[in-house]
Design an enzyme around this catalytic site. Sequence first.
Site, mmCIF file in Angstrom:
data_model
loop_
_atom_site.group_PDB
_atom_site.id
_atom_site.type_symbol
_atom_site.label_atom_id
_atom_site.label_comp_id
_atom_site.label_asym_id
_atom_site.label_seq_id
_atom_site.Cartn_x
_atom_site.Cartn_y
_atom_site.Cartn_z
ATOM 1 C CD GLU A 162 -2.908 -1.087 2.394
ATOM 2 O OE1 GLU A 162 -2.829 -0.109 3.180
ATOM 3 O OE2 GLU A 162 -3.730 -2.005 2.530
ATOM 4 C CG HIS B 251 -6.053 0.535 4.941
ATOM 5 N ND1 HIS B 251 -4.815 -0.039 5.054
ATOM 6 C CD2 HIS B 251 -6.671 0.306 6.137
ATOM 7 C CE1 HIS B 251 -4.674 -0.582 6.251
ATOM 8 N NE2 HIS B 251 -5.791 -0.382 6.915
#
Length: 527
Positions: free
Chosen positions: A262, A280
């Site tokens: 990420e 997220h």
Amino acid sequence: MPRVLISDKLSPTAVQIFKDRGVEVDYLPDLGKDKDKLLEIIGNYDGLAIRSATKVTEKILAAATRLRVIGRAGIGVDNVDVPAATARGVIVMNTPFGNSITTAEHAVAMMFALARQIPEANASTHEGKWEKNRFMGVELTSKTLGIIGCGNIGSIVAERGVGLRMHVIAFDPFLSPERAIDLGVEKVELDELFRRADFITLHTPLTDKTRNIIDISALLKMKKGVRIINCARGGLIVEADLKAALDSGHVAGAALDVFEIEPATAHPLFGHPNVVATPHLGASTTEAQENVALQVAEQMSDYLMKGAVQNALNMPSISAEEAPRLTPFVKLAEQLGSFAGQLTETAIKGLRIEYEGDVAEMNTRALTSAALTGLLRPLLQTVNMVSAPAMAKERGIAVEEVRREAVGNHEALIRLTVITERQERGVAGTVFADGKPRIVEIKGIGLEAEFAPSMIYVTNEDKPGFIGRFAGIIGDAGINIATFNLGRLAAGADAICLVAVDGAVPDAALEAVKALPMVRQAKALAF
């Protein structure tokens, strides 16, 4: 006046709390993305409040000459080098419960989105297509929901699933049968969950044991048409294996809020018609952001102004007055718990902690928290002395404390007895005059051993030749034996061997020890 830097985006509530508590605060929400600038100014601060964008590396910590505390607004501390912080005396705090409801609700929302193909149907309708027959969904009612990890967040998802009239099954080594009944879920083993579940949702931390818990072998055990939701941590699913299962049609859909790397700006699963993806967002609600911001600001302020420690990952919650006397016993309790936790492979029903002699007059609440921390940490790496009692309660682990006067040869003794579905295992220890914790009893067998970073625990029959053959295996593996401690019930009866070694034990060497005819159990331990 202490000075705190906020280097990520936090609610304005946090800034005001610091000011109200008498802490000087600089709010620079984009600084965390600029490693060089952060490195340049971090030496001016006593505290650092962050979310996930700031990476607190060993290099940053080396430059943070004044830094005393790092506060993470949220539960995950993947972006903080905790061992390096500990080595430099920097406390690392998190806020483990501030976003539980929000994350659980996001998982349920993702499940609905999968069941009714809402994202694809929304995009199609906005394009004016009106493809009513294309989007045939499935009901959640009467479906089987499999939850991997039934702790704080998982238990909330379980309650919501029961409310939706789903049949909820759960896999969690720490979930007791009593707690499962309270939640209205059926406790099962992992393979059974894979086999039975229509929907599978992950709510477990990322550890060595849970990494890649869903891989190709796990996917093949699942029923055709299963739908998978992950709002926990990237790395729990082998993403390439998931894509293959989606492409083949074996998995009907997946909803992912987290990814192995990420930010995930490009990904093989992006654009897949049966994948719902969010960036997220598990903790991204106004309420959750307010909660974690308030908590981290209060915790950091209390530490900087009063010396109080809450939700610390690398320091026990002990007042300054009692610290000199209590600290060695806190370490003993945690190491005894870790010893028991590393040897426990079935669900824990209860923990009995007996305090004998001088230690019975101390702050046993801190000691019990330390013991629970050690016991739970093998599977829950983010557990700390504050969260451990709550996590034990969530999993239905009954904790009993017994205090008594000294009854043996030791002025102060702590004995832990772990109660599982199969057995009870006891271990006892004390602190000698040198301040070092020692084990003095295991399963009723007396011995004396210091804790070491790497150890081998063996239960065996007391027969001639064991020591020589054991030492030969370890020596052939190139491992040096530091200390060798033995205990037995009687000649020729049950015996225990606890050995400190220099370095990690190779799997092949451990398997060779297990293969010795007089050995019943052998396990490598780390402290």
